[in-house]
Design a protein around this motif. Structure first.
Motif, PDB file in Angstrom:
ATOM      1  N   GLY A 136     -40.863 -98.624  -9.648  1.00  0.00           N
ATOM      2  CA  GLY A 136     -39.614 -98.290  -9.885  1.00  0.00           C
ATOM      3  C   GLY A 136     -39.499 -96.701  -9.693  1.00  0.00           C
ATOM      4  O   GLY A 136     -38.287 -96.181  -9.282  1.00  0.00           O
ATOM      5  N   THR A 137     -40.639 -95.789  -9.741  1.00  0.00           N
ATOM      6  CA  THR A 137     -40.410 -94.395  -9.421  1.00  0.00           C
ATOM      7  C   THR A 137     -41.963 -94.219  -9.010  1.00  0.00           C
ATOM      8  O   THR A 137     -42.899 -94.861  -9.009  1.00  0.00           O
ATOM      9  CB  THR A 137     -40.014 -93.638 -10.628  1.00  0.00           C
ATOM     10  OG1 THR A 137     -39.860 -92.319 -10.160  1.00  0.00           O
ATOM     11  CG2 THR A 137     -41.041 -93.389 -11.832  1.00  0.00           C
ATOM     12  N   ARG A 138     -41.825 -92.767  -8.273  1.00  0.00           N
ATOM     13  CA  ARG A 138     -43.321 -92.323  -8.035  1.00  0.00           C
ATOM     14  C   ARG A 138     -44.299 -92.099  -9.161  1.00  0.00           C
ATOM     15  O   ARG A 138     -43.749 -91.347 -10.089  1.00  0.00           O
ATOM     16  CB  ARG A 138     -43.123 -90.944  -7.001  1.00  0.00           C
ATOM     17  CG  ARG A 138     -42.352 -91.527  -5.818  1.00  0.00           C
ATOM     18  CD  ARG A 138     -41.755 -90.088  -5.033  1.00  0.00           C
ATOM     19  NE  ARG A 138     -40.721 -89.690  -5.873  1.00  0.00           N
ATOM     20  CZ  ARG A 138     -40.107 -88.561  -5.509  1.00  0.00           C
ATOM     21  NH1 ARG A 138     -40.391 -87.737  -4.504  1.00  0.00           N
ATOM     22  NH2 ARG A 138     -38.917 -88.148  -5.894  1.00  0.00           N
ATOM     23  N   THR A 139     -45.567 -92.204  -8.906  1.00  0.00           N
ATOM     24  CA  THR A 139     -46.642 -92.099  -9.938  1.00  0.00           C
ATOM     25  C   THR A 139     -46.641 -90.499 -10.134  1.00  0.00           C
ATOM     26  O   THR A 139     -46.662 -89.944  -9.188  1.00  0.00           O
ATOM     27  CB  THR A 139     -47.919 -92.593  -9.685  1.00  0.00           C
ATOM     28  OG1 THR A 139     -48.845 -92.212 -10.482  1.00  0.00           O
ATOM     29  CG2 THR A 139     -48.188 -92.115  -8.240  1.00  0.00           C
ATOM     30  N   LEU A 140     -46.930 -90.110 -11.368  1.00  0.00           N
ATOM     31  CA  LEU A 140     -46.970 -88.740 -11.638  1.00  0.00           C
ATOM     32  C   LEU A 140     -48.254 -88.376 -11.765  1.00  0.00           C
ATOM     33  O   LEU A 140     -48.743 -87.079 -11.673  1.00  0.00           O
ATOM     34  CB  LEU A 140     -46.338 -88.390 -12.953  1.00  0.00           C
ATOM     35  CG  LEU A 140     -44.855 -88.411 -12.649  1.00  0.00           C
ATOM     36  CD1 LEU A 140     -43.999 -88.213 -14.178  1.00  0.00           C
ATOM     37  CD2 LEU A 140     -44.143 -87.507 -11.854  1.00  0.00           C
ATOM     38  N   ASN A 141     -49.346 -89.424 -11.830  1.00  0.00           N
ATOM     39  CA  ASN A 141     -50.820 -89.081 -12.102  1.00  0.00           C
ATOM     40  C   ASN A 141     -51.672 -89.484 -10.890  1.00  0.00           C
ATOM     41  O   ASN A 141     -52.982 -89.579 -10.946  1.00  0.00           O
ATOM     42  CB  ASN A 141     -51.024 -89.430 -13.452  1.00  0.00           C
ATOM     43  CG  ASN A 141     -51.182 -90.884 -13.698  1.00  0.00           C
ATOM     44  OD1 ASN A 141     -50.807 -91.629 -12.721  1.00  0.00           O
ATOM     45  ND2 ASN A 141     -51.140 -91.177 -14.946  1.00  0.00           N
TER      46      ASN A 141
END
Length: 249
Positions: free
Chosen positions: A162-167
């Motif tokens: 759904g969205t880009r990973t932040l980690n």
């Protein structure tokens, strides 16, 4: 000694890479604007056949401009006469560019807000992008109908996180791609993108030129292997395949 080298490289990145990135983003913006203008002219002239090839050349040249190369493993797993639901992990704005560089002419399904990104949004519209809208009954029905129609003629690409990973870790998958899977006699093509989080994640504005990139195209998962499974089991099966080749640089 090793720790000192890492500190030195980090300081170099933090000092040089932001400035270089700003210059490259400006170059990419101008270069993309020219490409969009050419495609618009071709569209007005009803000359749409060369457009997928031009998108592919644009995508490949983007990586040349930023000085990055990446290998694509498993190209033989894509059959030219077949259509798929391409499912990939998502870490960077360059993910779409990377996939377009080896698989042009596909339709994308993703967040509506990407259509508002200057020039990039225009490119998405030209690639038959299907925007994800607020999931109410009317919108969901409309989105599924659009995806079903597109999948009759094109491979449909989806980032199920759904969205880009932040980690850098692969997030939980949503089941949006399953709605399409259950309505079409179609296979799922898992794709693993490596190094793109290190290249340019959502929460950092500059490019890391030290990142190492590669793409793994897995064997398509046949419909009969999944159709009797629950939604949760399908998600787990597809996610496990993608994670099997995933590594953080």
């Amino acid at each position: 000694m090793l720790a000192a080298r890492k500190i030195y490289k980090y300081r170099m990145r933090s000092r040089l890479y932001p400035g270089i990135s700003i210059l490259l983003f400006f170059v990419l913006y101008c270069y993309t604007a020219i490409g969009v203008f050419i495609v618009l002219i071709l569209t007005l002239l009803h000359l749409k056949k060369p457009i997928p090839f031009l998108f592919q050349m644009w995508a490949k040249s983007v990586f040349l401009i930023i000085g990055k190369k990446f290998r694509v493993y498993g190209k033989e797993n894509i059959r030219k006469d077949s259509r798929y639901i391409l499912v990939a992990n998502h870490a960077s704005l360059f993910d779409i560019v990377a996939i377009t560089s080896f698989y042009p002419g596909i339709s994308w399904f993703g967040h509506e807000r990407l259509l508002k990104v200057p020039l990039f949004g225009k490119i998405l519209k030209m690639t038959d992008y299907v925007p994800f809208k607020e999931p109410n009954y009317k919108n969901t029905k409309q989105m599924v109908e659009q995806l079903v129609h597109k999948s009759k003629f094109q491979t449909v690409a989806i980032f199920p996180e759904g969205t880009r990973t932040l980690n850098g870790k692969i997030n939980q998958f949503y089941r949006g791609f399953i709605y399409l899977f259950r309505t079409r006699d179609i296979e799922i093509l898992p794709v693993t993108l490596n190094g793109f989080y290190e290249l340019k994640p959502k929460n950092r504005f500059y490019i890391n030129f030290d990142s190492k990139l590669d793409v793994v195209i897995h064997k398509p998962i046949k419909r009969e292997e999944l159709i009797e499974k629950s939604d949760a089991e399908i998600i787990e099966t597809v996610k496990t395949v993608i994670e099997s080749a995933y590594h953080k640089c």
